[in-house]
Enzyme design. Sequence first.
Site, short mmCIF file in Angstrom:
data_model
loop_
_atom_site.label_atom_id
_atom_site.label_comp_id
_atom_site.label_asym_id
_atom_site.label_seq_id
_atom_site.Cartn_x
_atom_site.Cartn_y
_atom_site.Cartn_z
N GLU A 96 39.29 36.52 48.46
CA GLU A 96 38.52 35.31 48.80
C GLU A 96 38.21 35.29 50.30
O GLU A 96 39.07 35.60 51.12
CB GLU A 96 39.29 34.05 48.42
CG GLU A 96 39.16 33.72 46.95
CD GLU A 96 39.88 32.42 46.59
OE1 GLU A 96 40.57 31.84 47.44
OE2 GLU A 96 39.72 31.99 45.44
N THR A 155 19.07 39.77 41.33
CA THR A 155 20.14 40.41 40.58
C THR A 155 20.23 41.85 41.08
O THR A 155 19.33 42.34 41.76
CB THR A 155 19.86 40.47 39.07
OG1 THR A 155 18.69 41.26 38.85
CG2 THR A 155 19.65 39.09 38.47
N ARG A 208 26.03 44.59 36.95
CA ARG A 208 25.60 43.22 36.68
C ARG A 208 26.09 42.33 37.83
O ARG A 208 27.30 42.20 38.05
CB ARG A 208 26.24 42.80 35.36
CG ARG A 208 25.72 41.58 34.69
CD ARG A 208 26.03 41.62 33.20
NE ARG A 208 25.16 42.61 32.58
CZ ARG A 208 23.89 42.39 32.28
NH1 ARG A 208 23.33 41.22 32.47
NH2 ARG A 208 23.16 43.36 31.75
N ASP A 231 12.83 34.83 44.49
CA ASP A 231 13.83 35.34 43.56
C ASP A 231 13.26 36.62 42.95
O ASP A 231 12.45 36.56 42.03
CB ASP A 231 14.12 34.28 42.49
CG ASP A 231 15.06 34.78 41.40
OD1 ASP A 231 15.40 35.98 41.40
OD2 ASP A 231 15.45 33.95 40.55
N LYS A 239 18.83 44.88 37.24
CA LYS A 239 17.58 45.06 36.49
C LYS A 239 16.88 46.32 37.01
O LYS A 239 17.45 47.40 36.87
CB LYS A 239 16.75 43.78 36.58
CG LYS A 239 17.50 42.60 35.92
CD LYS A 239 16.76 41.28 35.94
CE LYS A 239 17.65 40.18 35.36
NZ LYS A 239 17.01 38.85 35.44
N TYR A 272 42.62 40.15 44.97
CA TYR A 272 41.99 38.91 45.41
C TYR A 272 41.50 39.07 46.84
O TYR A 272 42.26 39.49 47.71
CB TYR A 272 42.97 37.73 45.35
CG TYR A 272 42.57 36.74 44.29
CD1 TYR A 272 41.37 36.03 44.41
CD2 TYR A 272 43.33 36.55 43.14
CE1 TYR A 272 40.97 35.16 43.42
CE2 TYR A 272 42.93 35.69 42.15
CZ TYR A 272 41.73 34.99 42.28
OH TYR A 272 41.33 34.14 41.31
#
Length: 421
Positions: A51, A226, A235, A200, A229, A49
């Site tokens: 965060e 992203t 991903r 984008d 691609k 974790y």
Amino acid sequence: MLNRHDPEVADLMSRERDRQETTLELIASENHVSPAVMHAMGSWLTNKYAEGYPGARYYGGCEFHDRIEDVARDRAKKLFGARFANVQPHSGAQANTAACMALLQPGDTFCSLVLKDGGHLSHGMKINFSGTFYKPVHYPLHYDASHPEHERIDYDAARRVCLEHKPKLLMCGYSAYPRVIDFARFRAIADECGALLMADIAHIAGLVATGVHPSPFPHAHVVTTTTHKTLRGPRGGLILTNDEELAKKIDKALFPGVQGGPLMHIIAAKAVAFGEALRPDFKAYCEQVVRNAKVLAVSLVEKRYRITSGGTDNHLMLVDLRGKSDALTGADAEKWLEAAGIITNKNGIPDDPRPPRVTSGLRLGTPALTTRGFKEAEMKEVANLIDRVLSAGVQDEAALASATTAVRADVRALCKRFPLG
Ligand SMILES: *Cc1c(COP(=O)(O)O)cnc(C)c1O
């Protein structure tokens, strides 16, 4: 290891591997990542974790995670020539959610492309967060076959829509647009109507990173993308800006606004992919992606298919199947091609009279095949294979059945010459 531990999942995974090995992947948003990227993804980093952000975490034990995230951020900044990067978005849609949260108040208006003509659902679809919490208005393409800019962005209309609705945010960047985006022109429109500009670049990120498509910087205030691609990473999503105040807002919007713990194994894989993209061979790859797309488009035109806007400048194209036969739909074409081992997706074409589940178009992209090593000669073969299936399909069922069998065998043989490695 997995084989013995969980044969059920292992078997499905190995069958999927075999599917990828033996089919032609033409989905424009997909790619094949390197073993190094995959290694980082499937690692012990998933156990932690973390965060927060480097140097300001809510959990102990983040020493190496801080350094990994710093490497990822530094490489992203270098790759895109930006001052600030947030590498934590779990996906492109999450990146857009955070950007909207940072730049808009609920109820605010933003402006994007008519969704069915190439936009993404996170650009204002009614049932998406972007259409639920904000007021989207849209600009069109040119829809006039006699116009030289037919099926390209209608910048004058975008300007009119923006001056009329005074959006706080203007969005550009698309999921199915084959032409160069004029970011400077969008910025001029944004400035004139008092909006911020968001680009984008989910689809074209790899091309932008290597200069094969013009950069949205310095024009865009915020850039989202992203990483999986054309950029050929894991991903995930990424947000970039040159504005320190906006960077702070974006970081807050993403965590704790949208997400909880970051996927540190994916962030490590992003760092690896950005490192790959900084190398000269990645630029050569992106140039080949575009050359391959142009050859595929020209080869299909020679076989009497219509390519929307008359061709492509990037990694993808939209085939208007009505050129071949009035009765041919995107849904049929996708299904027939898949049976022959050619993986594509049906896609609406500009001003498509058919609904999204049917469509008159097919979206084809070359990133994955180019990663396999396909060059111009193979793209001509691919156009042939596609045409053999579709021509038989519009003829009759018997013709389709025999073409499917024959093409499936030829696809296997072609794939065998270019193993995924
Ligand atoms: C693919 C895409 C996204 C979303 O990416 P996900 O990772 O699937 O959430 C966002 N915007 C555009 C333009 C895209 O093409």
